[in-house]
Design a protein around this motif. Sequence first.
Motif, mmCIF file in Angstrom:
data_model
loop_
_atom_site.group_PDB
_atom_site.id
_atom_site.type_symbol
_atom_site.label_atom_id
_atom_site.label_comp_id
_atom_site.label_asym_id
_atom_site.label_seq_id
_atom_site.Cartn_x
_atom_site.Cartn_y
_atom_site.Cartn_z
ATOM 1 N N ASN A 141 -27.163 -40.878 54.618
ATOM 2 C CA ASN A 141 -25.815 -40.391 54.948
ATOM 3 C C ASN A 141 -25.420 -40.799 56.358
ATOM 4 O OD1 ASN A 141 -25.278 -39.112 52.527
ATOM 5 N ND2 ASN A 141 -25.757 -37.059 53.260
ATOM 6 N N TYR A 144 -24.747 -44.452 56.704
ATOM 7 C CA TYR A 144 -23.459 -44.807 56.107
ATOM 8 C C TYR A 144 -22.296 -44.461 57.046
ATOM 9 C CZ TYR A 144 -19.695 -44.970 52.643
ATOM 10 O OH TYR A 144 -18.544 -45.260 51.969
ATOM 11 N N LEU A 145 -22.369 -43.299 57.679
ATOM 12 C CA LEU A 145 -21.338 -42.909 58.661
ATOM 13 C C LEU A 145 -21.188 -43.954 59.750
ATOM 14 C CD1 LEU A 145 -21.989 -39.120 59.413
ATOM 15 C CD2 LEU A 145 -20.097 -40.107 58.117
ATOM 16 N N ARG A 146 -22.306 -44.577 60.115
ATOM 17 C CA ARG A 146 -22.330 -45.571 61.200
ATOM 18 C C ARG A 146 -22.063 -46.984 60.711
ATOM 19 N NH1 ARG A 146 -24.937 -41.227 62.195
ATOM 20 N NH2 ARG A 146 -25.244 -40.426 64.311
ATOM 21 N N GLY A 147 -21.761 -47.147 59.424
ATOM 22 C CA GLY A 147 -21.331 -48.451 58.938
ATOM 23 C C GLY A 147 -22.422 -49.383 58.433
#
Lengths: 199, 199, 199, 199
Positions: A141, A144-147
Amino acid sequence: MNDNCVLHECPVALLLIDVINDLEFHEGEKLVEHAMPMARHIAQLKREAKKSGIPCLYVNDNFGQWQSDFKHLVASCAGDEVRGAPIARELAPQQDDYFVLKPRHSGFFQTPLDLLLQNLRAKKLILCGLTTDSCVLFTANDAYLRGFEILVPADCCAAVAKHRHLGALGQMRRTLKADTTASAQIELEQLFEKNGSHD
Amino acid sequence: MNDNCVLHECPVALLLIDVINDLEFHEGEKLVEHAMPMARHIAQLKREAKKSGIPCLYVNDNFGQWQSDFKHLVASCAGDEVRGAPIARELAPQQDDYFVLKPRHSGFFQTPLDLLLQNLRAKKLILCGLTTDSCVLFTANDAYLRGFEILVPADCCAAVAKHRHLGALGQMRRTLKADTTASAQIELEQLFEKNGSHD
Amino acid sequence: MNDNCVLHECPVALLLIDVINDLEFHEGEKLVEHAMPMARHIAQLKREAKKSGIPCLYVNDNFGQWQSDFKHLVASCAGDEVRGAPIARELAPQQDDYFVLKPRHSGFFQTPLDLLLQNLRAKKLILCGLTTDSCVLFTANDAYLRGFEILVPADCCAAVAKHRHLGALGQMRRTLKADTTASAQIELEQLFEKNGSHD
Amino acid sequence: MNDNCVLHECPVALLLIDVINDLEFHEGEKLVEHAMPMARHIAQLKREAKKSGIPCLYVNDNFGQWQSDFKHLVASCAGDEVRGAPIARELAPQQDDYFVLKPRHSGFFQTPLDLLLQNLRAKKLILCGLTTDSCVLFTANDAYLRGFEILVPADCCAAVAKHRHLGALGQMRRTLKADTTASAQIELEQLFEKNGSHD
């Protein structure tokens, strides 16, 4: 001291999450059954990653041991009669592996993981380890937030129960666009071709 | 593995910033002159802190050495003919000290320091080490943002030049309400009396 | 300007996640079916929370609109012929509600939510909104990492499909010890009795 | 709602720190003397930045007003008989400016500033505003930790006293390698030529 020690830059990184683990907790007995075959798959994937020049990072809980270091942790988890020892031995870190000790479930929470991955120029992360529906999911997660683009090979992570493992894999496929293809089917060289969206 | 290892709770914590340091860089020669008397003052303060039950945390640069650990760093900085060795030896960490490796100037940036301090229930931080106008200032700023009360004993930190040391101390007094009283004048027991504003 | 404006301190906080939303995206049509009954349950829960003195926080995506503010967002989502308008109107923020704009899925990622919750002295969070298996789950994970106790009333959040909603609720019950009791069964006053572990 | 609204990408960004400010606090009277000429220099620099296509970001304290938004803040600070009104009017934000509300001194602490700057592809930051030795310094430190190149035009920031202003500028030149050249001497087009070290 060289502040600019040369890191091995690569668009892909392999993360081994909580594999150095004594498994001496409630439900550890169930987990170890799934974790043994997982460890063999990770070991094989790690050998291939090394051949392709992919850096390997141990992202491991400090288990509240704020006064000891990773080497001590490895030694303690690989000791005689420790439940997690066969896994810790199979996946013993090598000199050129990196490690990040995490104090909580996510590998990114209050750790230098993001900075290390930036320095390595990593865009795609292959996440392995324990457990699929806890620290692997938390770390995925946050990645994913960080790309980051995310791969979670289904045979390279494990949970206490099959349905929890499968449920978390589905969750990561749907919400994080994670690729959960089994490790034998991953062509590592292809991962180098186009970069992810992290910038 | 005990996930809830008992930490030594205390409203005050002593932070030793970048004291494990080879000082083998440009201007390290100038710095070591100021750092030697500093190290003796920190050593004395640390002994008294221990007597009062105040936990001591080494908050130290990893110097870009992502593959080694703190023990290795201590050994390497305390080695023969290393410029920073006298300081690293004077301030050699003990078994019951804590340590946090930081990848950049601030002890809080991408490290578990904030969580460790929360677990220790620390509200007031005594900051010591190198250098007054760089890592000590960065760490003090970040501590202030998080609501900690700050002490920076003037004789327990050092910079490359006197005016930089004094300038940074003034900056911390004015902007961070830092107490920069010299270590001999600090009455550690009094720090326990009322808690800081961290919440 | 008063830097110390009095916040309404309370051990419990109600978070409304992404309820101000035009739902004009792929699968928004499916989502709105589940979101309408959800909105009525949240509205009822919010009325009771207000009666009990529980602060209500809108934790809402900025939808990449870095140049506009929350009021503009509310107006735009409540407009004629906007798919999400019935929900945005049902749950229109009031003057004494708080809001935090988030740029990514988790309400804690690069936002002041943690600081606001600390200032409010919140220990237990009631998470509501859209969608159960994305922003609600991301926010719940990050809340758990920070030590909050978590409630996710099953009828106060929604996903594109029932199985995704239920899967994420199960995930939060198992990994985050979340309480997913439906809103009508929650006795808000009881939540005040003992504090959570966040400190 | 368009989650991918096109941002104006540019290797340089202009940050206006705490210029929307009522200055109704202790020492605000002294500060306003220095802040008036500063505001005129910033206004001129901002006009030139806009011509060169450099995005302008208001990075402003929320002053503890968790329930209001930036437009409200601007209106309130530009009101009659407010000490900071002449500055707030001189530097009134325009429709295509960005803004980030910060809850504490650093523009990066618990805000989406880092993500916004990444999305804008900014590598070099021109920092302006109030006050040189507090929020400008805090923000500059945090920008430096993240690898940004920093310019702090000496005539575009101000502090309560001249010596505090100059002391902080010196601190930023020495520790952060900041360029403090006055705004009239900055050739904006040249800043586009080579990128900074942020990665």
